[in-house]
Design a protein around this motif. Sequence first.
Motif: not given
Ligand code: NDP
Length: 270
Positions: A44-46, A183-187, A225-233
């Motif tokens: 878990i990354d916080t 981080w932001s592996p999905l942009g 990756p971050k998601s708050v959507t169970p199916v995506r998690i």
């Molecule tokens: P991600 O690249 O993980 O993208 C998250 C977005 O993509 C959300 O809108 C999410 O929607 C959506 N998503 C996730 N999974 C799917 C999927 N399977 N299909 C479609 N949409 C999807 O971006 P984050 O910017 O949130 O980065 C991820 C993590 O990286 C952060 O939570 C943090 O831990 C870290 N981070 C670190 C930083 C740093 O400075 N060190 C800066 C930024 C991020 P939804 O949640 O609504 O499902």
Amino acid sequence: MNLESIPLSNGVKMPRLGYGVYQVDPTTCEASVREALEVGYRAIDTAQAYHNEEGVGRAIKGSGLPRGDIFLTTKVWVSNAGQEKARASIEESLRKLQTDYIDLLLIHQPFNDYYGTWRAMEEAYKAGKVRAIGVSNFLPHHLEPLLKTEVAPMVNQVECNPGCQQKQTLAYCRDHGILVEAWSPLGSGKLLEDPKLKEFGQKYGRSTAQICLRWCLQKGHLPLPKSVTPVRIKENLQLFDFQISQEDMAVIDKLECVGRTGSDPDNAKF
Ligand code: NDP
């Protein structure tokens, strides 16, 4: 699900994929992290700056999992930079996370007195309060002085995805034994509309998100990756039963389509 693990330079092993909680609301964070742990995430990354360390702590406590099964990362924010402030903030994070130790502690950004922060982190490492230490958003010129310290950084967490590849920084990290976390592996979701990545999704029978994450894994980076959507998690965890061919990896390597979505570490203002 049995996640593969990867050793850091000090031998501590961490799962090959983590669950990120940036922009996860503090009031819902506990439920999201519980969901992630239930489907099999073990890292878990916080960060102090996400204001949800308490939710993460409650989720871990309430999960019933042994603490040793979970790899917990947090980050010291720029306003807590400097040896004394960082030291106090580490104690505060431990309290909020309801734990005796943090698995990985990072300097969040290369701003303010990060040498002082590093000294506080070295102390915490030697005291057993932290199992590994590293940085985030550091470019090679920020990393260089820290490589001369008593304990060298084990991780650099940077923006990294097929649309933002930061090749120079990543090569520097590889040459110095520093694991790259992506981080932001999905942009931040933006990359999921890229036509080429969508095409690869169709070819492999996977979602575009899974293509981005699998690309990261095959490059040797650790996606968060971050998601708050169970199916995506759940979907974001299903990456270990397919492989992108070398040929297709080379096509993705050349994409560089989106560019940086976060701030430039040399020009950001906090
Ligand atoms: P991600 O690249 O993980 O993208 C998250 C977005 O993509 C959300 O809108 C999410 O929607 C959506 N998503 C996730 N999974 C799917 C999927 N399977 N299909 C479609 N949409 C999807 O971006 P984050 O910017 O949130 O980065 C991820 C993590 O990286 C952060 O939570 C943090 O831990 C870290 N981070 C670190 C930083 C740093 O400075 N060190 C800066 C930024 C991020 P939804 O949640 O609504 O499902």
